[in-house]
Design a protein around this motif. Structure first.
Motif, mmCIF file in Angstrom:
data_model
loop_
_atom_site.group_PDB
_atom_site.id
_atom_site.type_symbol
_atom_site.label_atom_id
_atom_site.label_comp_id
_atom_site.label_asym_id
_atom_site.label_seq_id
_atom_site.Cartn_x
_atom_site.Cartn_y
_atom_site.Cartn_z
ATOM 1 N N ARG A 131 0.774 -1.185 -0.044
ATOM 2 C CA ARG A 131 0.067 0.058 -0.122
ATOM 3 C C ARG A 131 0.976 1.383 0.111
ATOM 4 O O ARG A 131 2.046 1.200 0.701
ATOM 5 N N ASP A 132 0.273 2.276 -0.339
ATOM 6 C CA ASP A 132 1.378 3.393 -0.571
ATOM 7 C C ASP A 132 1.014 4.578 0.489
ATOM 8 O O ASP A 132 1.279 5.621 0.191
ATOM 9 N N ASP A 133 0.597 4.126 1.643
ATOM 10 C CA ASP A 133 0.314 5.167 2.681
ATOM 11 C C ASP A 133 1.549 4.812 3.727
ATOM 12 O O ASP A 133 1.296 5.453 5.128
ATOM 13 N N GLN A 137 4.857 7.476 0.664
ATOM 14 C CA GLN A 137 5.228 6.567 -0.484
ATOM 15 C C GLN A 137 4.411 7.343 -1.776
ATOM 16 O O GLN A 137 5.042 7.446 -2.622
ATOM 17 N N LYS A 138 3.377 7.716 -1.429
ATOM 18 C CA LYS A 138 2.405 8.480 -2.388
ATOM 19 C C LYS A 138 2.900 9.434 -3.014
ATOM 20 O O LYS A 138 3.176 9.921 -4.062
ATOM 21 N N ASP A 139 3.368 10.294 -2.037
ATOM 22 C CA ASP A 139 4.051 11.458 -2.410
ATOM 23 C C ASP A 139 5.086 11.423 -3.380
ATOM 24 O O ASP A 139 5.790 12.214 -4.360
ATOM 25 N N ASN A 142 4.374 10.447 -6.787
ATOM 26 C CA ASN A 142 4.179 11.656 -7.532
ATOM 27 C C ASN A 142 5.235 12.622 -8.023
ATOM 28 O O ASN A 142 5.431 13.123 -9.152
ATOM 29 N N THR A 149 0.886 4.537 -11.399
ATOM 30 C CA THR A 149 1.577 4.166 -10.289
ATOM 31 C C THR A 149 0.300 3.180 -9.639
ATOM 32 O O THR A 149 -0.680 3.405 -9.368
ATOM 33 N N ASN A 151 -0.623 0.117 -6.848
ATOM 34 C CA ASN A 151 -0.267 -0.477 -5.518
ATOM 35 C C ASN A 151 -1.266 -1.415 -4.717
ATOM 36 O O ASN A 151 -2.474 -1.701 -5.696
#
Length: 227
Positions: A131-133, A137-139, A142, A149, A151
């Motif tokens: 997971r990108d949380d 990780q999500k930022d 980007n 992307t 995930n």
């Protein structure tokens, strides 16, 4: 941030006998260098520990490199952007006040290689079952500017909730159908010339879980720390 030496992508230092059409970067969490096919001496047999990677070795571009950080997400900054990560804990590179001074690989490929109609010749994507949380990780992704992307949260949308395997999300095998689908869809489009993609494998991170449908005896020698 410390930069790698500048390279002109459109004027490479070497010419390959067969030009590279697609780029596939596989990142393994916490893997030992001597557990994969490489120039390192090892008691491990790569064909048994990482058979798929071993099979790809002959037709891959070879290099010897060392990690720039003991933290995978920070090392990804170096892999794709050619800069050293910040010498601080956690993923401060993803904060809005910290800018990546260099263009990263997805953006460089997109801008450098163009079609006759001045469209990008590359499509890029990053895949991971994690997971990108986790720690911005999500930022970070980007900022890396992949076109797509995908995930662990996308796995839930595709197949419904599945239990975690390890620390970061579903088993790595769940991301593969989404990756094949992206490849098929892009190759089916006439204007797509090249694909640049990366897969982050997290099952190799401690506690090294084994999926229930995999034979435990085959891998217990490598993950069992009992005397």
């Amino acid at each position: 941030m410390i930069r790698a030496p500048a390279v002109n992508f459109s004027r490479p230092l070497v010419t390959l006998k067969k030009p590279i059409k697609h780029v596939f970067v596989i990142v393994l969490e916490s893997i030992r260098a001597d557990a994969v096919k490489s120039t390192f001496a090892s008691d491990a047999i790569a064909a048994k520990v990482t058979p798929l990677l071993n099979s790809l070795w002959k037709n891959s571009v070879h290099t010897v490199a060392s990690g720039t950080s003991s933290y995978t997400l920070k090392s990804i900054v170096s892999i794709f952007c050619g800069i050293y990560p910040l010498n601080v804990n956690f993923l401060k590179e993803a904060n809005s006040e910290n800018f990546l001074d260099e263009k990263c690989l997805p953006e460089l490929l997109r801008e450098t290689f163009r079609t006759k109609n001045n469209q990008s010749a590359f499509r890029s994507a990053f895949f991971t079952a994690a997971r990108d949380d986790f720690d911005h990780q999500k930022d970070l992704f980007n900022k890396l500017k992949f076109d797509t992307t995908i995930n662990g949260f996308d796995i839930y949308e595709e197949v419904g909730y599945v239990p975690d395997l390890g620390m970061f999300g579903p088993a790595d095998s769940y991301i593969l159908p989404l990756m094949w689908k992206w490849i098929d869809n892009n190759l089916a489009e006439k204007q797509t010339k090249h694909l640049m993609m990366s897969l982050l494998v997290t099952g190799t991170h401690e506690p090294f879980p084994i999926p229930t449908d995999s034979p435990m005896d085959e891998y217990s020698f490598y993950i069992d720390d009992s005397p």
